[in-house]
Motif scaffolding. Structure first.
Motif, PDB file in Angstrom:
ATOM      1  N   PHE A   1       2.556   2.929   0.597  1.00 33.00           N
ATOM      2  CA  PHE A   1       2.464   3.656  -0.675  1.00 33.00           C
ATOM      3  C   PHE A   1       3.694   3.370  -1.541  1.00 33.00           C
ATOM      4  N   ILE A   2       3.530   2.523  -2.546  1.00 34.15           N
ATOM      5  CA  ILE A   2       4.657   2.127  -3.392  1.00 34.15           C
ATOM      6  C   ILE A   2       5.194   3.300  -4.229  1.00 34.15           C
ATOM      7  N   GLY A   3       4.314   3.936  -4.989  1.00 33.25           N
ATOM      8  CA  GLY A   3       4.751   4.961  -5.944  1.00 33.25           C
ATOM      9  C   GLY A   3       5.449   6.127  -5.266  1.00 33.25           C
ATOM     10  N   ARG A   4       4.910   6.548  -4.123  1.00 27.96           N
ATOM     11  CA  ARG A   4       5.521   7.715  -3.457  1.00 27.96           C
ATOM     12  C   ARG A   4       6.887   7.378  -2.893  1.00 27.96           C
ATOM     13  N   LEU A   5       7.126   6.105  -2.533  1.00 27.34           N
ATOM     14  CA  LEU A   5       8.474   5.706  -2.093  1.00 27.34           C
ATOM     15  C   LEU A   5       9.404   5.692  -3.300  1.00 27.34           C
ATOM     16  N   ASP A   6       8.927   5.121  -4.408  1.00 19.72           N
ATOM     17  CA  ASP A   6       9.744   5.115  -5.632  1.00 19.72           C
ATOM     18  C   ASP A   6      10.120   6.549  -6.022  1.00 19.72           C
ATOM     19  N   ASP A   7       9.190   7.490  -5.815  1.00 19.21           N
ATOM     20  CA  ASP A   7       9.448   8.906  -6.153  1.00 19.21           C
ATOM     21  C   ASP A   7      10.677   9.449  -5.437  1.00 19.21           C
ATOM     22  N   ILE A   8      10.948   8.928  -4.206  1.00 18.30           N
ATOM     23  CA  ILE A   8      12.110   9.450  -3.464  1.00 18.30           C
ATOM     24  C   ILE A   8      13.290   8.467  -3.515  1.00 18.30           C
ATOM     25  N   GLY A   9      13.236   7.555  -4.471  1.00 19.83           N
ATOM     26  CA  GLY A   9      14.368   6.649  -4.700  1.00 19.83           C
ATOM     27  C   GLY A   9      14.460   5.483  -3.730  1.00 19.83           C
ATOM     28  N   VAL A  10      13.341   5.169  -3.040  1.00 21.04           N
ATOM     29  CA  VAL A  10      13.323   4.018  -2.122  1.00 21.04           C
ATOM     30  C   VAL A  10      12.410   2.964  -2.748  1.00 21.04           C
TER      31      VAL A  10
ATOM     32  N   ILE B   1      -2.204  -6.422   3.932  1.00 20.65           N
ATOM     33  CA  ILE B   1      -1.506  -5.334   3.229  1.00 20.65           C
ATOM     34  C   ILE B   1      -2.295  -4.923   1.994  1.00 20.65           C
ATOM     35  N   ILE B   2      -2.589  -3.623   1.903  1.00 21.81           N
ATOM     36  CA  ILE B   2      -3.144  -3.060   0.660  1.00 21.81           C
ATOM     37  C   ILE B   2      -2.021  -2.256   0.014  1.00 21.81           C
ATOM     38  N   SER B   3      -1.432  -2.766  -1.052  1.00 17.43           N
ATOM     39  CA  SER B   3      -0.410  -1.982  -1.763  1.00 17.43           C
ATOM     40  C   SER B   3      -1.113  -0.812  -2.441  1.00 17.43           C
ATOM     41  N   ALA B   4      -0.692   0.405  -2.070  1.00 20.95           N
ATOM     42  CA  ALA B   4      -1.348   1.615  -2.575  1.00 20.95           C
ATOM     43  C   ALA B   4      -0.338   2.469  -3.334  1.00 20.95           C
ATOM     44  N   SER B   5      -0.838   3.581  -3.871  1.00 22.02           N
ATOM     45  CA  SER B   5       0.010   4.457  -4.703  1.00 22.02           C
ATOM     46  C   SER B   5       0.632   3.638  -5.830  1.00 22.02           C
ATOM     47  N   ILE B   6      -0.202   2.818  -6.440  1.00 17.01           N
ATOM     48  CA  ILE B   6       0.216   1.986  -7.570  1.00 17.01           C
ATOM     49  C   ILE B   6       0.067   2.809  -8.843  1.00 17.01           C
ATOM     50  N   ARG B   7       1.130   2.851  -9.630  1.00 14.58           N
ATOM     51  CA  ARG B   7       1.102   3.726 -10.815  1.00 14.58           C
ATOM     52  C   ARG B   7       1.217   2.968 -12.130  1.00 14.58           C
ATOM     53  N   THR B   8       1.747   1.723 -12.073  1.00 16.70           N
ATOM     54  CA  THR B   8       2.038   1.001 -13.326  1.00 16.70           C
ATOM     55  C   THR B   8       1.576  -0.460 -13.245  1.00 16.70           C
TER      56      THR B   8
END
Ligand code: G3P
Length: 214
Positions: free
Chosen positions: A129-138, A160-167
């Motif tokens: 989950f990309i976006g949720r990691l970015d949310d916590i500064g990782v 790999i399915i990159s998920a939690s994509i926001r942008t």
């Protein structure tokens, strides 16, 4: 890179599928709840619409319950992938299901270790989950890059399915670091083919043509 749609909205799926751009669909309990419709009915409709894999998630948290649900869900269509959470119970379920040739997508992956575990347990797909990691500064993208390296070094089959994509930037960057697949929310997808300069360019061409043809 393959494009999956991260939605259970039939209209969104139809619109983008008509462009020939949908390689698969992912859902989760939140996405299904958003539609307010029966789980099995919606999943079967999506499976009939798209040719590629369609992920449907189990609700049980225990291995036996997950396996039971997965066997049932797997009967709904040939292109079903059963989504399993990245827990100890989930890994045990994936191990059993992979021996029965039931395809799995292990979800809620936030570290290289988790991705490696899921791939070794026999997951068909792993979903960091990309976006949720970015949310916590990782950096979510760094995780995708490292996961791809690990899968390649050890010749593991999971994709790999990159998920939690926001942008849009998430989509572009995940392609550059070698994600096999990006699963993209239905409302973000149209931004992939849009650019303000394209719109301005078309408007200018039309204006100049109208002047010329007077
Ligand atoms: O694919 C996973 C996705 O549905 C979660 O996205 O934005 O809630 O982190 P988000």
């Amino acid at each position: 890179m393959k494009f999956f749609l991260d939605t259970a909205n039939i209209e969104e799926i139809k619109r983008i599928n008509d462009l020939g751009l949908v390689d698969g669909v992912t859902t989760n309990p939140t996405i299904i709840a958003r539609e307010g419709r029966d789980f099995e009915t919606v999943i079967k409709e999506i499976c009939a619409l798209v040719d590629g894999p369609v992920s449907a998630e189990v609700i049980s948290l225990e291995t036996a319950g997950m396996v039971k649900e997965a066997r049932e869900i797997a009967k709904w269509a040939d292109n079903i992938v059963v989504k399993i959470p990245m827990t100890e119970a989930g890994l045990a379920a994936v191990n059993i299901l992979s021996q029965e040739n039931i395809k799995t997508n292990v979800t809620l992956i936030f570290s290289v270790a988790q991705g490696l575990m899921a791939a070794k347990a026999g997951a068909t797909y792993i979903s960091p989950f990309i976006g949720r990691l970015d949310d916590i500064g990782v950096s979510g993208l760094e995780l995708i890059e490292k996961l791809r390296q690990v899968l390649d070094i050890y010749e593991l089959k999971a994709e790999i399915i990159s998920a939690s994509i926001r942008t849009l930037e998430h989509v572009e960057a995940t392609a550059l670091v070698g994600s096999h697949i990006a699963t993209i929310p239905g409302n973000l997808f149209p931004k992939l083919w849009s650019h303000p300069l394209t719109d301005n360019g078309v408007a200018q061409f039309m204006k100049d043509w109208a002047e010329f043809s007077k």
